[in-house]
Design a protein around this motif. Structure first.
Motif, PDB file in Angstrom:
ATOM      1  N   HIS A  30    -187.610  13.588 -44.083  1.00  0.00           N
ATOM      2  CA  HIS A  30    -188.850  13.408 -44.118  1.00  0.00           C
ATOM      3  C   HIS A  30    -189.842  13.934 -43.765  1.00  0.00           C
ATOM      4  O   HIS A  30    -190.218  15.517 -43.323  1.00  0.00           O
ATOM      5  CB  HIS A  30    -189.197  12.133 -43.460  1.00  0.00           C
ATOM      6  N   HIS A  55    -188.076  13.309 -31.850  1.00  0.00           N
ATOM      7  CA  HIS A  55    -187.468  11.770 -33.415  1.00  0.00           C
ATOM      8  C   HIS A  55    -186.596  11.506 -32.905  1.00  0.00           C
ATOM      9  O   HIS A  55    -186.611  10.488 -33.093  1.00  0.00           O
ATOM     10  CB  HIS A  55    -187.991  12.678 -34.150  1.00  0.00           C
ATOM     11  N   HIS A  91    -182.627  16.470 -38.333  1.00  0.00           N
ATOM     12  CA  HIS A  91    -183.552  16.539 -39.887  1.00  0.00           C
ATOM     13  C   HIS A  91    -182.863  17.644 -40.130  1.00  0.00           C
ATOM     14  O   HIS A  91    -181.876  18.177 -39.565  1.00  0.00           O
ATOM     15  CB  HIS A  91    -185.240  17.435 -39.294  1.00  0.00           C
ATOM     16  N   HIS A 128    -183.618  11.684 -33.961  1.00  0.00           N
ATOM     17  CA  HIS A 128    -182.754  11.895 -34.927  1.00  0.00           C
ATOM     18  C   HIS A 128    -182.837  13.446 -35.147  1.00  0.00           C
ATOM     19  O   HIS A 128    -183.963  14.539 -35.841  1.00  0.00           O
ATOM     20  CB  HIS A 128    -183.238  11.062 -35.497  1.00  0.00           C
TER      21      HIS A 128
HETATM   22 ZN    ZN Z   1    -188.089  12.792 -37.670  1.00  0.00          ZN
END
Ligand code: ZN
Length: 161
Positions: A161, A150, A154, A152
């Protein structure tokens, strides 16, 4: 572990303008989390954090070129007020508001409000500014495979998300 590519870093920060005017702080909320090497934070701060570890403190001054870029001319625009009708409350000069553009959502600063249009400046509010960050590195860990894909972080302080 030390901060290097694909580390997830949690940190607290104070952001100052002109060396001692505090503009933002994370210290009364959760620390911020980012994926190192993914361009999630401004380049100057990412470079300063390279090789650091949990418990380290940094006090770093970042010129605009390593921050939000130079303040550009020609970024002022007159837009119909209908593009700002999602903004709650009265529009006032100096307000920073999100606007949907062809390039996705952008934050603009209101310069002047007319009857049917508003003049806005599309520069990032911190463009052209020299920034000082006082940062405490709270935690460093290896990114998960999902975080790497992704681009980024978490979890706490990261993407939810
Ligand atoms: Zn993510």
């Amino acid at each position: 572990m030390q901060i290097n590519k694909d580390a997830v870093v949690q940190f607290h920060y104070d952001l100052y303008l002109n060396q001692d005017e505090r503009l933002e702080s994370s210290r009364n909320t959760e620390p911020m989390a980012y994926l190192h090497g993914a361009g999630n934070i401004i380049p100057g701060l990412e470079q300063a954090l390279e090789g650091k570890a949990a418990g380290d403190q940094l006090d770093v001054t970042i010129p605009p070129e390593q921050g939000y870029g130079p303040h550009k001319e020609g970024m002022q625009q007159r837009i119909p007020l209908k593009y700002l009708k999602h903004v709650k409350g009265k529009l006032k000069p100096g307000m920073q508001v999100p606007v949907q553009t062809d390039q996705g959502q952008r934050t603009v600063t209101i310069l002047k409000v007319g009857l049917k249009t508003a003049d806005v400046d599309g520069n990032h509010p911190l463009a052209g500014k020299t920034l000082r960050f006082v940062v405490d590195v709270m935690a460093v860990r290896e990114a998960t495979a999902e975080e790497k894909s992704h681009r980024h972080a978490h979890g706490v302080g990261g993407h939810q998300h």
